[in-house]
Design a protein around this motif. Sequence first.
Motif, PDB file in Angstrom:
ATOM      1  N   ALA A 107       0.824  -1.205   0.000  1.00  0.00           N
ATOM      2  CA  ALA A 107       0.000   0.000   0.000  1.00  0.00           C
ATOM      3  C   ALA A 107       0.864   1.263   0.000  1.00  0.00           C
ATOM      4  O   ALA A 107       0.595   2.212  -0.741  1.00  0.00           O
ATOM      5  CB  ALA A 107      -0.936  -0.009   1.214  1.00  0.00           C
ATOM      6  N   ARG A 108       1.922   1.270   0.835  1.00  0.00           N
ATOM      7  CA  ARG A 108       2.799   2.452   0.879  1.00  0.00           C
ATOM      8  C   ARG A 108       3.446   2.700  -0.480  1.00  0.00           C
ATOM      9  O   ARG A 108       3.469   3.832  -0.967  1.00  0.00           O
ATOM     10  CB  ARG A 108       3.889   2.252   1.941  1.00  0.00           C
ATOM     11  N   GLN A 109       3.995   1.657  -1.081  1.00  0.00           N
ATOM     12  CA  GLN A 109       4.688   1.849  -2.347  1.00  0.00           C
ATOM     13  C   GLN A 109       3.737   2.268  -3.458  1.00  0.00           C
ATOM     14  O   GLN A 109       4.121   3.018  -4.356  1.00  0.00           O
ATOM     15  CB  GLN A 109       5.433   0.571  -2.733  1.00  0.00           C
ATOM     16  N   ALA A 110       2.491   1.784  -3.414  1.00  0.00           N
ATOM     17  CA  ALA A 110       1.522   2.135  -4.456  1.00  0.00           C
ATOM     18  C   ALA A 110       0.814   3.454  -4.167  1.00  0.00           C
ATOM     19  O   ALA A 110       0.056   3.951  -5.008  1.00  0.00           O
ATOM     20  CB  ALA A 110       0.497   1.018  -4.605  1.00  0.00           C
ATOM     21  N   GLY A 111       1.040   4.022  -2.993  1.00  0.00           N
ATOM     22  CA  GLY A 111       0.420   5.294  -2.659  1.00  0.00           C
ATOM     23  C   GLY A 111      -1.069   5.210  -2.401  1.00  0.00           C
ATOM     24  O   GLY A 111      -1.812   6.144  -2.702  1.00  0.00           O
ATOM     25  N   VAL A 112      -1.519   4.087  -1.791  1.00  0.00           N
ATOM     26  CA  VAL A 112      -2.936   3.928  -1.458  1.00  0.00           C
ATOM     27  C   VAL A 112      -3.049   3.567   0.014  1.00  0.00           C
ATOM     28  O   VAL A 112      -2.071   3.196   0.658  1.00  0.00           O
ATOM     29  CB  VAL A 112      -3.609   2.843  -2.328  1.00  0.00           C
ATOM     30  N   ARG A 113      -4.258   3.643   0.535  1.00  0.00           N
ATOM     31  CA  ARG A 113      -4.513   3.266   1.918  1.00  0.00           C
ATOM     32  C   ARG A 113      -5.177   1.910   1.952  1.00  0.00           C
ATOM     33  O   ARG A 113      -6.021   1.587   1.113  1.00  0.00           O
ATOM     34  CB  ARG A 113      -5.419   4.298   2.597  1.00  0.00           C
ATOM     35  N   LEU A 114      -4.823   1.102   2.946  1.00  0.00           N
ATOM     36  CA  LEU A 114      -5.501  -0.166   3.149  1.00  0.00           C
ATOM     37  C   LEU A 114      -6.934   0.087   3.601  1.00  0.00           C
ATOM     38  O   LEU A 114      -7.190   0.981   4.417  1.00  0.00           O
ATOM     39  CB  LEU A 114      -4.784  -1.008   4.211  1.00  0.00           C
ATOM     40  N   ARG A 115      -7.843  -0.676   3.049  1.00  0.00           N
ATOM     41  CA  ARG A 115      -9.237  -0.545   3.431  1.00  0.00           C
ATOM     42  C   ARG A 115      -9.520  -1.407   4.652  1.00  0.00           C
ATOM     43  O   ARG A 115      -8.934  -2.462   4.834  1.00  0.00           O
ATOM     44  CB  ARG A 115     -10.142  -0.979   2.271  1.00  0.00           C
ATOM     45  N   ASP A 116     -10.481  -0.956   5.449  1.00  0.00           N
ATOM     46  CA  ASP A 116     -10.789  -1.699   6.674  1.00  0.00           C
ATOM     47  C   ASP A 116     -12.291  -1.707   6.923  1.00  0.00           C
ATOM     48  O   ASP A 116     -12.746  -1.742   8.055  1.00  0.00           O
ATOM     49  CB  ASP A 116     -10.066  -1.072   7.868  1.00  0.00           C
ATOM     50  N   GLY A 117     -13.069  -1.646   5.837  1.00  0.00           N
ATOM     51  CA  GLY A 117     -14.516  -1.614   5.976  1.00  0.00           C
ATOM     52  C   GLY A 117     -15.080  -2.947   6.429  1.00  0.00           C
ATOM     53  O   GLY A 117     -14.484  -4.002   6.237  1.00  0.00           O
ATOM     54  N   GLU A 118     -16.276  -2.902   7.011  1.00  0.00           N
ATOM     55  CA  GLU A 118     -16.903  -4.111   7.542  1.00  0.00           C
ATOM     56  C   GLU A 118     -17.099  -5.157   6.452  1.00  0.00           C
ATOM     57  O   GLU A 118     -16.934  -6.353   6.670  1.00  0.00           O
ATOM     58  CB  GLU A 118     -18.263  -3.749   8.174  1.00  0.00           C
ATOM     59  N   GLY A 119     -17.453  -4.716   5.244  1.00  0.00           N
ATOM     60  CA  GLY A 119     -17.702  -5.658   4.172  1.00  0.00           C
ATOM     61  C   GLY A 119     -16.467  -6.395   3.702  1.00  0.00           C
ATOM     62  O   GLY A 119     -16.570  -7.403   3.004  1.00  0.00           O
ATOM     63  N   LEU A 120     -15.277  -5.898   4.067  1.00  0.00           N
ATOM     64  CA  LEU A 120     -14.038  -6.543   3.665  1.00  0.00           C
ATOM     65  C   LEU A 120     -13.570  -7.582   4.668  1.00  0.00           C
ATOM     66  O   LEU A 120     -12.662  -8.357   4.386  1.00  0.00           O
ATOM     67  CB  LEU A 120     -12.935  -5.493   3.486  1.00  0.00           C
ATOM     68  N   ARG A 121     -14.169  -7.619   5.846  1.00  0.00           N
ATOM     69  CA  ARG A 121     -13.674  -8.507   6.895  1.00  0.00           C
ATOM     70  C   ARG A 121     -14.114  -9.952   6.621  1.00  0.00           C
ATOM     71  O   ARG A 121     -15.243 -10.215   6.219  1.00  0.00           O
ATOM     72  CB  ARG A 121     -14.189  -8.056   8.264  1.00  0.00           C
ATOM     73  N   ASP A 122     -13.174 -10.878   6.864  1.00  0.00           N
ATOM     74  CA  ASP A 122     -13.510 -12.288   6.711  1.00  0.00           C
ATOM     75  C   ASP A 122     -14.088 -12.807   8.026  1.00  0.00           C
ATOM     76  O   ASP A 122     -14.325 -12.055   8.970  1.00  0.00           O
ATOM     77  CB  ASP A 122     -12.299 -13.107   6.254  1.00  0.00           C
ATOM     78  N   ARG A 123     -14.315 -14.113   8.103  1.00  0.00           N
ATOM     79  CA  ARG A 123     -14.950 -14.673   9.295  1.00  0.00           C
ATOM     80  C   ARG A 123     -14.061 -14.588  10.522  1.00  0.00           C
ATOM     81  O   ARG A 123     -14.523 -14.762  11.646  1.00  0.00           O
ATOM     82  CB  ARG A 123     -15.344 -16.127   9.023  1.00  0.00           C
ATOM     83  N   GLU A 124     -12.779 -14.312  10.316  1.00  0.00           N
ATOM     84  CA  GLU A 124     -11.863 -14.163  11.446  1.00  0.00           C
ATOM     85  C   GLU A 124     -11.631 -12.699  11.801  1.00  0.00           C
ATOM     86  O   GLU A 124     -10.772 -12.384  12.610  1.00  0.00           O
ATOM     87  CB  GLU A 124     -10.534 -14.861  11.115  1.00  0.00           C
ATOM     88  N   GLY A 125     -12.366 -11.800  11.154  1.00  0.00           N
ATOM     89  CA  GLY A 125     -12.316 -10.395  11.518  1.00  0.00           C
ATOM     90  C   GLY A 125     -11.203  -9.587  10.882  1.00  0.00           C
ATOM     91  O   GLY A 125     -10.979  -8.440  11.260  1.00  0.00           O
ATOM     92  N   ARG A 126     -10.486 -10.164   9.917  1.00  0.00           N
ATOM     93  CA  ARG A 126      -9.388  -9.435   9.297  1.00  0.00           C
ATOM     94  C   ARG A 126      -9.905  -8.514   8.193  1.00  0.00           C
ATOM     95  O   ARG A 126     -10.885  -8.825   7.520  1.00  0.00           O
ATOM     96  CB  ARG A 126      -8.373 -10.420   8.719  1.00  0.00           C
ATOM     97  N   GLY A 127      -9.216  -7.395   8.007  1.00  0.00           N
ATOM     98  CA  GLY A 127      -9.571  -6.455   6.954  1.00  0.00           C
ATOM     99  C   GLY A 127      -8.880  -6.800   5.652  1.00  0.00           C
ATOM    100  O   GLY A 127      -8.647  -7.967   5.336  1.00  0.00           O
ATOM    101  N   GLU A 128      -8.518  -5.777   4.876  1.00  0.00           N
ATOM    102  CA  GLU A 128      -7.948  -5.997   3.548  1.00  0.00           C
ATOM    103  C   GLU A 128      -6.588  -6.690   3.654  1.00  0.00           C
ATOM    104  O   GLU A 128      -5.670  -6.206   4.318  1.00  0.00           O
ATOM    105  CB  GLU A 128      -7.805  -4.661   2.815  1.00  0.00           C
ATOM    106  N   THR A 129      -6.450  -7.809   2.994  1.00  0.00           N
ATOM    107  CA  THR A 129      -5.212  -8.579   3.000  1.00  0.00           C
ATOM    108  C   THR A 129      -4.337  -8.183   1.822  1.00  0.00           C
ATOM    109  O   THR A 129      -4.735  -7.405   0.951  1.00  0.00           O
ATOM    110  CB  THR A 129      -5.524 -10.079   2.900  1.00  0.00           C
ATOM    111  N   TRP A 130      -3.117  -8.751   1.790  1.00  0.00           N
ATOM    112  CA  TRP A 130      -2.244  -8.514   0.639  1.00  0.00           C
ATOM    113  C   TRP A 130      -2.923  -8.966  -0.643  1.00  0.00           C
ATOM    114  O   TRP A 130      -2.869  -8.260  -1.655  1.00  0.00           O
ATOM    115  CB  TRP A 130      -0.918  -9.259   0.820  1.00  0.00           C
TER     116      TRP A 130
END
Length: 353
Positions: free
Chosen positions: A188-211
């Motif tokens: 994300a840093r190298q591409a100049g974007v922010r990691l998303r952390d919205g509820e719809g992105l979370r998996d069943r273990e509660g993690r947000g946006e993955t690699w």
Amino acid sequence: MSPQPPAPVPQASVADRLPLLRRRAMLVRGVRGFFEARGYLEVETPFAVRTPGEEVHLHPFATKCLAPDGTSERLFLHTSPEFAMKRLVAATAQPVFQLARVWRNGEAGPLHAAEFTMLEWYRPGAGLAGLMDETEALLRALLPPMVERDGARCRIDAPFERLTLQEAFARHTGADLLATQEDAPALARQAGVRLRDGEGLRDREGRGETWEDLFFRLLLSHVEPQIGRQRPTFLTHWPAAQAALARRDPDDPRVALRFELYACGLELANAFDELTDPAEQRARFLHDRARRAALPPPVPGWTVGEWPMDEALLAALQQMPPCSGIALGFDRLVMLATGAARINDILWLGGAR
């Protein structure tokens, strides 16, 4: 109130679409002539199978096979004929092709239908470079020298571009893709974007946006819109985490010997230098099953669940010769040939919606 499904887009009559459909029939004949001239054997494999595939993000249709004695067996409409065709390659060591109907539940839109036609072929002894050469020859045999779509004018008669994902990400995102594998914040840093952390992105273990999530977001937003515009592009050497059924590159184990083909903004094909190690393939399938189980269901109440491991495929891999194989969306190829805007325009009776 529960949300209402979108209204279907009105479709022109068969009579109005007949010129497009005649062109489709000509392309079917052209495909068969191309492969028969190259010594391929046309094959047919079952559509209703015990194991529909192992791709994490594809959802199969389920059904039941009823026996005269009253027993039943759960079957699925396959999402690809890949597993069965590899068994045939292992049994015959012959180059084979198939124009197969395939089903992917939940897919609908201008470029997607839940039921569509996949052109798959497998050539023993061929590497990715040879398969790219053959794919270029196929498109030149079937398409006009220039195709146009969504403002892009793509020259089919020009040499196709061959671009690694590492090169594509450096060019269009500024990121060192391979150096950041499995490190989402670094990518994300190298591409100049922010990691998303919205509820719809979370998996069943509660993690947000993955690699992986970020990789595909950047691929869709930064890379794919820029490639295959003036001439078709083979996007090659995918990160090892995206190997699927492809061999890792013996010269660089960070990448897999895989390519996708793009033309005029359309993703047309996905190809592998096929993995023939059954132990590694089983481990990948188990890993994919764990990933799939961690994802939220595509819709509330989705209960298809798991299916048996394809032991026949894993056994066949031990006998399969070195081989490369490719799956090409035939309907999208027809769209390029005809200039049709929607996939339903070139299906004889349209899709489910």
